[in-house]
Design a protein around this motif. Structure first.
Motif, mmCIF file in Angstrom:
data_model
loop_
_atom_site.group_PDB
_atom_site.id
_atom_site.type_symbol
_atom_site.label_atom_id
_atom_site.label_comp_id
_atom_site.label_asym_id
_atom_site.label_seq_id
_atom_site.Cartn_x
_atom_site.Cartn_y
_atom_site.Cartn_z
ATOM 1 N N ALA A 224 -8.394 9.738 0.892
ATOM 2 C CA ALA A 224 -7.070 10.274 0.609
ATOM 3 C C ALA A 224 -6.256 9.170 0.106
ATOM 4 O O ALA A 224 -6.494 7.951 0.245
ATOM 5 N N VAL A 225 -4.999 9.557 -0.376
ATOM 6 C CA VAL A 225 -4.077 8.673 -0.833
ATOM 7 C C VAL A 225 -3.187 8.245 0.406
ATOM 8 O O VAL A 225 -2.978 9.139 1.032
ATOM 9 N N GLY A 226 -3.053 6.833 0.466
ATOM 10 C CA GLY A 226 -2.214 6.464 1.650
ATOM 11 C C GLY A 226 -2.515 6.211 2.773
ATOM 12 O O GLY A 226 -1.983 5.816 3.777
ATOM 13 N N ALA B 168 0.477 4.143 -2.816
ATOM 14 C CA ALA B 168 0.477 5.501 -2.425
ATOM 15 C C ALA B 168 1.501 6.362 -2.783
ATOM 16 O O ALA B 168 1.258 7.561 -3.102
ATOM 17 N N VAL C 195 -4.496 3.209 3.745
ATOM 18 C CA VAL C 195 -3.931 1.798 3.960
ATOM 19 C C VAL C 195 -2.797 1.764 4.394
ATOM 20 O O VAL C 195 -2.198 0.940 5.005
ATOM 21 N N ALA C 196 -1.965 2.392 3.686
ATOM 22 C CA ALA C 196 -0.322 2.321 3.776
ATOM 23 C C ALA C 196 0.133 2.833 5.200
ATOM 24 O O ALA C 196 0.655 2.073 5.871
ATOM 25 N N ALA D 134 2.513 -2.967 11.023
ATOM 26 C CA ALA D 134 3.655 -3.724 10.933
ATOM 27 C C ALA D 134 4.906 -3.186 11.739
ATOM 28 O O ALA D 134 5.804 -3.844 12.308
ATOM 29 N N SER E 218 -1.520 0.358 7.740
ATOM 30 C CA SER E 218 -0.824 -1.140 7.754
ATOM 31 C C SER E 218 0.701 -1.046 7.916
ATOM 32 O O SER E 218 1.415 -1.879 8.894
ATOM 33 N N GLU E 219 1.399 0.102 7.690
ATOM 34 C CA GLU E 219 2.573 0.519 8.212
ATOM 35 C C GLU E 219 2.891 0.542 9.617
ATOM 36 O O GLU E 219 3.543 0.102 10.187
ATOM 37 N N SER F 66 0.737 -1.314 -0.006
ATOM 38 C CA SER F 66 -0.052 0.062 -0.076
ATOM 39 C C SER F 66 1.063 1.257 0.097
ATOM 40 O O SER F 66 0.630 2.274 -0.687
#
Lengths: 276, 276, 276, 276
Positions: free
Chosen positions: B21-23, A33, B25-26, B33, B29-30, A29
């Motif tokens: 917005a973009v990002g 992004a 999920v990133a 993690a 999940s970041e 992701s």
């Protein structure tokens, strides 16, 4: 830029399969992004105690800012990082137009049959209108004509068998090397082989079905993708068994081809499938 | 560490709703993690042209390495970043044990009824065995006893109404301030109000249903969570309409409470729901 | 007069099976009408080209005007006239009362198990409350204890097997001589024998099922009475396969016992059933 | 003898509706047997406490031995005997041939539309091939052109409305005097009138449906014949609501026309139907 796609309006689908690890969704992701791609849907499957990871992501992106070769390159790096067994992406700009008209997202390159094409049928008219070639290749026990078939289909992305009554040889499967989907009008693993409606009728079942599966060397034994059923009773005749089965076959195969073309179908373990 | 949970074996569920917005999920999940949490499932919903984002993530984590207050703090930062309207997380270690026994992931704090409790019924025995109080509060047109009800339920996480034949006042809804789920044994928006089975019977329908929805000030008009149907024919009597409806009610409500407790149900637009 | 039945309000059910001929429905209905019985429902099945006739009639009658022995005598005459293979009638006055309370129209005379009865379970409490004996007969490969079982059940009208993991011997089937119904938590003819959920899980099916059938000497191969299915996906575990199967088992068996007791289930050809 | 029918192989269907009495089935079946007709199927419906009787019988007979006028005469006598409100019989020899090819048992005499016929569509090709006239009658608020429609359809046995957006006047209904079947792509009594898919979408339902009903003066309020549903979720768009509804419409209408032509659909009470 992909012709016909508005900047920013291209739909990408990415499918990923690798050993499970912390941070896979984060990496995928983050990658999307960082290229200003906007995720619309994510499916993740991590089977209990199996230490494997499957995902499918849909995202909208601008191919002017993220050209196809860069997309490939970006996802390849992640594949290496996680030792991915499978990583596929599709760009779906023109397919989307067709979906909106309710058509399957697929181009039929040819039809191969061991029956002569009956003139003036729905099928014949459809093939003519769309300029799809029809190849008549009558097979026999001694001559399965696999070499000819292979030549006709080698440039296709996948094959669909419908009422194809022969087992494809290991040699054919290996030479073709891509997915082959079969539809069987019985509820596998029951009623393998010929005349499954008759088998079901004779067994006195109260539910009949259809099964779509990937083709393997063993007859009607490949990984199951989808199954559908319909109720029957003592009033049903062999004829109505056959009619109901044919109806189920069509629904089941249509559903499976749609799912397959949307990258929703993944092989799983030896003889199973994940269908997102 | 959460008592009863093996290190690393706690299941977290996080639900998020914000402007698209973009990002997103990133970032989510970041975050997971970076704390060594391992995502097992993600659901994302971005409705076409609506510019909103909904997600639900399941992840396994080690509460010794990621304590609850740090979890809260981490997700709160992301909430601020994306101006989230909703961000909830649950830690499900003990609930999981109960799920494995097939029980609903919920503790019943009390039952309130305007009927006397019939002795020796299944319900009575169940309540006794589990030490769940039963409050008999007979209501009347003039006295809905909402103040007493409110006092009994103010520490609960949500309410469930079953065959509750009164409209809750705006004052009650605002004072309670949490979700209230109703089950109606009719296929809303048809057959609102009393005796929906009778209404359906008189209308000569060929399908009857049950609807579970969030409670609002307007009778039987809140956002629909789930609906189920069953076939009826001319052979059905009012009595069998009622029996089939009761059966549907139970299935529908059980399903909805399970989904709700797993954080799968989110309000969407004014009168809709997302059910992941 | 049958105790507890209002004059004229007793429901009779008559089932008939014979070689097809002109005038069977006429004779049966004339007989009922001549005794002032009023037909409420008739089912007739004459399979195409098979020259056999099946019927099931429901009629309301007054036992003061048509006593049981005369009923028997009347129907016997018609049986002889048409060389009937089967002719059964039931008088359902007291069963009807129980049906109206939603109970199965059946008295359980005993439960036989090779497991000890677990105390304080739902089942244990149910058996105690209704005074139903529980016999613990642990069987082994060498000793199936069929003689003891036979003695316990010889006065019953039919047997139900649930998770009974032994094949009943031809001797037992012949000695008992009445119908035995089995429930199998797999979609027969697939997945015969032990652990059908595990078999289905390993086969990667997308639909699981339960099958109720009459017991014959051959394992899980008797005439099928009813089948039910439920959808499964890659997210289902062996555990959830088992749970869904158990749920299907219960629904399927309940439905079949109800149909059987209402005289709706008839053997048909060698290995089929008519279910009116 | 009916042309095209083998002696003895003609299928008769007889439908009967009268006040309940002892002996109706006896009289009907005796009549058929006395003419050597062989009953293959009987449906009887006597609603609880309603004192009315409905039946539908299928029988095979030899038109050489039981000519049509004698059939009429025989059944008329029984009608008088029991003061029947409805007594209809059909002889289905040629329809049967077509059924065996999977076609609906109906001849389409014309299609009337307020849209121009689009050339080269499936519909256009179908109509051309079968020589079915297409009448373009654009209607307006001021001119519903009912007189012209009536003239075109007065020799038909029944009418089918599909997406017909006007209410037929009482005058039209009385002048036509035969059954008119409508298909509505919503789950009546919810979502009457225009754009039911949009109404359902806005209501946030989790199930959408289609309803086929007899036409009365009141919009979308006539006796319901059949209803079908399909599941929708938050992922469905207005577009997919419309597509699913159209699909349900087709299935529902096809089913209803088949049942109607087989004399399975009878009006019941003021606003219900019996569907055998």
């Amino acid at each position: 830029m992909i012709p016909g796609g508005n900047a920013g309006s291209v739909l990408g689908i990415h499918v990923f399969h690798c050993p499970d690890a912390v941070g896979i969704v984060a990496k995928l992701s983050e990658c999307i992004a960082s290229r200003s791609g906007n995720i619309h849907s994510v499916d993740v499957f991590v089977p209990e105690k199996k230490q494997v990871f499957y995902s499918r992501s849909e995202f909208v992106f601008d191919p002017a800012r993220w050209p196809r070769d860069v997309v490939d390159n970006d996802f390849n790096k992640i594949s290496k990082l996680f030792s991915a067994e499978k990583s596929v992406e599709h760009c779906l700009v023109d397919l989307l137009y067709r979906w909106q008209e309710g058509r399957l997202p697929v181009d039929i390159s040819c039809v191969i049959s061991n029956h002569q094409r009956a003139p003036n049928t729905h099928v014949a008219l459809f093939l003519e209108r769309h300029g799809i070639p029809y190849h008549h290749l009558p097979t026999s026990a001694g001559n399965t004509r696999e070499a000819e078939i292979l030549e006709l289909v080698e440039d296709t992305d996948f094959l669909v068998l419908a009422r194809y009554m022969q087992v494809l040889s290991r040699r054919f499967l290996e030479s073709y090397g891509k997915d082959i989907i079969n539809i069987h009008h019985g509820l596998l693993p029951s009623f393998k082989g010929g005349n499954p409606s008759k088998q079901a009728f004779d067994a006195g079942v109260k539910l009949i079905g259809a099964t779509s599966h990937f083709v393997t060397e063993e007859l009607d034994a490949g990984p199951i993708i989808e199954q559908m059923v319909e109720r029957v009773s003592h009033r049903d005749t062999l004829k109505s068994f056959v009619q109901k089965s044919e109806n189920l076959e069509k629904q089941c195969l249509t559903q499976v081809i749609k799912s397959y073309c949307e990258l929703r179908v993944l092989p799983y373990q030896v003889n199973k499938t994940v269908v997102f």
